[in-house]
Design an enzyme around this catalytic site. Structure first.
Site, short mmCIF file in Angstrom:
data_model
loop_
_atom_site.label_atom_id
_atom_site.label_comp_id
_atom_site.label_asym_id
_atom_site.label_seq_id
_atom_site.Cartn_x
_atom_site.Cartn_y
_atom_site.Cartn_z
CG HIS B 146 -1.91 0.97 1.41
ND1 HIS B 146 -1.66 2.27 1.78
CD2 HIS B 146 -3.25 0.88 1.25
CE1 HIS B 146 -2.80 2.93 1.84
NE2 HIS B 146 -3.79 2.12 1.51
CG ASP B 222 0.66 -2.37 6.09
OD1 ASP B 222 -0.24 -2.42 6.96
OD2 ASP B 222 0.55 -1.74 5.03
CD GLN B 225 -6.92 -4.46 4.01
OE1 GLN B 225 -7.86 -5.19 4.33
NE2 GLN B 225 -7.09 -3.20 3.68
CE LYS B 248 -7.27 -0.14 6.36
NZ LYS B 248 -7.93 0.29 5.14
CB CYS B 390 -3.53 3.51 -1.47
SG CYS B 390 -4.69 4.79 -1.09
C1 LIG Z 1 -2.36 -2.86 3.51
C2 LIG Z 1 -2.69 -1.49 4.01
N1 LIG Z 1 -1.75 -0.76 4.62
C3 LIG Z 1 -2.01 0.46 5.11
C4 LIG Z 1 -3.24 1.03 5.00
C5 LIG Z 1 -3.45 2.41 5.53
O1 LIG Z 1 -4.40 2.44 6.53
P1 LIG Z 1 -4.86 3.83 7.12
O2 LIG Z 1 -5.41 4.61 5.98
O3 LIG Z 1 -5.88 3.48 8.13
O4 LIG Z 1 -3.65 4.47 7.70
C6 LIG Z 1 -4.26 0.33 4.36
C7 LIG Z 1 -5.59 0.93 4.21
O5 LIG Z 1 -6.23 0.86 3.20
C8 LIG Z 1 -3.97 -0.97 3.87
O6 LIG Z 1 -4.91 -1.68 3.25
#
Ligand SMILES: Cc1ncc(COP(=O)(O)O)c(C=O)c1O
Lengths: 170, 436
Positions: B146, B222, B225, B248, B390
């Protein structure tokens, strides 16, 4: 379902399936303008050949959703062979048709805001818009307005650049 | 929308479901009736298939936050009076719940509250990264990251001049790790998503982490998800940092988590400066306070942390094993039924084996642009996400500008998948065989 039928009129789907003036032109003499919608990755490339203040030829490349691609196709048909001034008139009318929400969507600089103000003043005559009026349904779907105006912004930018170049070489 | 006979045949398979979805849905105000809570009464019932972007909240979470505001709101850590003490107690209790939830060795010390996963990763880049990375060093990421786990490193690399290297993916959406040993040369930090938000791929990082550790690198996972849908154990994962977001996983927005080993946290410089994060301030300097508070400058999102604590209570009551089992069943059902119905007209990006993936399905259908697909689906109340999610470098690798992504969570069931399938068919007939 009525909203959707408004958005995806037959003309729009037809231009999406069978885009007109699809292709590229040699640059130069043609001008190449690329427009991008970072939100969804839609991309429209407009190739413009202007001769004697007329849009002698226009081609469209790029990829994207049905709205961005059909709008580009409809636009190419509408402006091909037109005087620059008539094309600009059409851009203004089209943007006026789309302007109901657009000014709210864009975080516009003051310069662009002025342009929007001008746009609001244009009275849209649906008759004069011809097939372009099919895109009217888009205003009900604010997020999609950017898709519809993408190619028009590219065209406007292209005409600006062509006129600037013409002026500076005078 | 769906034919009665078809639904009946599905119902018989529902008998020994891991979760009682209809009971669960009663806890969610949005689903209280299948009508959903959208304002226009003409709108069809909501089929929410966008939990990978943000989940819905059960009443238990909402009322934990409300009760906090109604009875004990006061700033944390500074008050002497009883109510401020209670506020601090609830805030710190949420912290240890979060830490225990991911099996942190020291839940109270190693759990840092942030705004979201993005901020957690930026924290690591700006503190650990800034202190440790030098020109010539390498940060190893994957092309399925992401933007949240790419841009912070790109920003820092532009400043410091270290190298960014990426693990590639196979056509099945799995990381290529054959050449890992070589890729790890010069690497100081490995940043890997535990689950792709586009492909659904679950990355088994524990072996990657062992190899990285042998090469002297630290590992940032990370979990944005992964943590919401999988039993998570930072010790088994063998990572050094774990980032995730509350919103989430049934929690509110505005609260995220960074877990890191105590030894790492202690040697990292502070992130933001201000109140809460200091022991002493003089005109010519300051003493940062102990971890985790050293990284929590200013008044924290107190109610949100308490809300996340309540979300974790809720998930633990269900059991994360059950959550995983449920998602797996639903994803298998979706992959089978969509494939059966649409055949080659439909492609699902990512691993073909459902057990290799989490609760997300990126769908390509008949060449219909994801925006158009999502628009038609919305007409049937089906909420999916269309766009690049993203993950632009990944989109380029897949050769698509965008995908249409449906994602499931504890409150989704077979019926939601059937509605999705039905709506896809409508989109198919609207667009016919269009398409460039
Ligand atoms: C794999 C992953 N990393 C990071 C994020 C970022 O999350 P946040 O926007 O809550 O910081 C997301 C959110 O879509 C994600 O799917």
């Amino acid at each position: 379902m009525s909203g959707l039928e408004d958005l995806y009129r037959e003309i729009i789907l037809d231009h999406y399936r069978n885009p007109r003036n699809r292709g590229e032109l040699d640059t130069p003499p043609a001008k190449r303008i690329e427009a991008f919608n970072p939100l969804c990755g839609d991309e429209v490339v407009v190739y413009l050949n202007v001769e004697d203040d007329k849009i002698a030829d226009i081609k469209i490349a790029g990829q994207g959703c049905s709205i961005s691609q059909s709008s580009a196709s409809l636009m190419s048909q509408a402006v091909k062979g037109k005087d620059i001034s008539a094309a600009r008139e059409l851009i203004r009318s089209f943007k006026a048709m789309m302007s109901i929400h657009e000014s709210k969507l864009e975080s516009t600089s003051s310069e662009e805001l002025d342009e929007d103000q001008q746009v609001e003043d244009v009275v849209v005559n649906p008759e004069a818009m011809g097939e372009l009026a099919a895109l009217q349904g888009v205003v009900k779907f604010p997020v999609r307005i950017k898709c519809a105006t993408l190619s028009w912004n590219a065209l406007a930018q292209g005409l600006d650049e062509i006129e600037e170049e013409a002026n500076s070489s005078k | 929308m769906t034919s009665k006979t078809k639904l009946d045949s599905i119902d018989s398979t529902l008998q020994k479901e891991p979760l009682d979805v209809s009971e669960i849905r009663k806890d969610f105000p949005l689903f209280e009736s299948r009508e959903g809570a959208i304002s226009e009464s003409t709108h069809p019932p909501i089929t929410y298939l966008d939990s990978a972007a943000s989940s819905q909240q059960p009443r238990q979470v909402l009322s934990a936050m409300e009760s906090y505001y109604e009875t004990t709101h006061a700033n944390v850590h500074r008050g002497v009076y009883a109510m401020a003490e209670e506020s601090t107690r609830r805030f710190e209790e949420a912290r240890s719940k979060v830490g225990r939830f991911i099996n942190a060795p020291l839940p109270e010390v190693e759990t840092v509250f942030t705004k979201n996963a993005t901020e957690s990763i930026n924290l690591v880049a700006q503190t650990w990264g800034r202190r440790n990375l030098k020109p010539g060093d390498v940060v190893l990421l994957t092309i399925m990251e992401h933007h949240a786990n790419m841009v912070p490193w790109l920003m820092l690399a532009a400043e410091i001049g270290f190298e960014l290297r990426y693990l590639e993916i196979t056509d099945d959406g799995e990381l290529v790790i054959d050449d890992l040993e070589k890729k790890l040369e010069g690497v100081r930090l490995v940043g890997i998503t535990l689950m792709s938000n586009v492909l659904g791929t679950i990355n088994d990082i524990s072996s990657i982490a062992s190899m990285a550790h042998r090469n002297g690198a630290v590992v940032l996972a990370d979990g944005a998800q992964y943590v919401p849908g999988m039993p998570t154990d930072v010790q088994a994962l063998n990572c050094d940092f774990l980032a995730f977001s509350g919103h989430k996983m049934l929690g509110p927005t505005g609260i995220g988590v960074l877990w890191a080993r105590k030894s790492l946290l202690e040697e990292m410089p502070p992130f933001l400066g201000g109140g809460e994060m200091i022991d002493d301030v003089r005109l010519d300097g300051f003493m940062p306070t102990a971890v985790p508070w050293k990284f929590e400058a200013g008044t924290p999102p107190i109610a949100e942390a308490i809300g996340l604590g309540a979300a974790i209570d809720y998930l633990e009551k269900i059991g994360m094993d059950k959550v995983r089992e449920h998602e797996l069943k639903l994803v298998s059902y979706a992959m089978n039924s969509l494939k059966e119905r649409f055949g080659d007209d439909l492609t699902i990006h990512g691993p073909a084996d459902p057990s290799r993936r989490g609760g997300v399905l990126s769908i390509a259908y008949k060449g219909i642009h994801p925006h158009d697909l999502a628009q038609v689906l919305d007409e049937y109340g089906v909420c999916i996400r269309a766009g690049h999610h993203c993950a632009k470098p990944l989109m380029r690798r897949l050769g698509v500008p965008a995908t249409a992504r449906a994602s499931v969570y504890i409150y989704n069931d077979h019926h939601d998948i059937d509605v999705l399938s039905e709506a896809l068919a409508k989109a198919g007939s609207l667009f016919g065989d269009a398409i460039t």
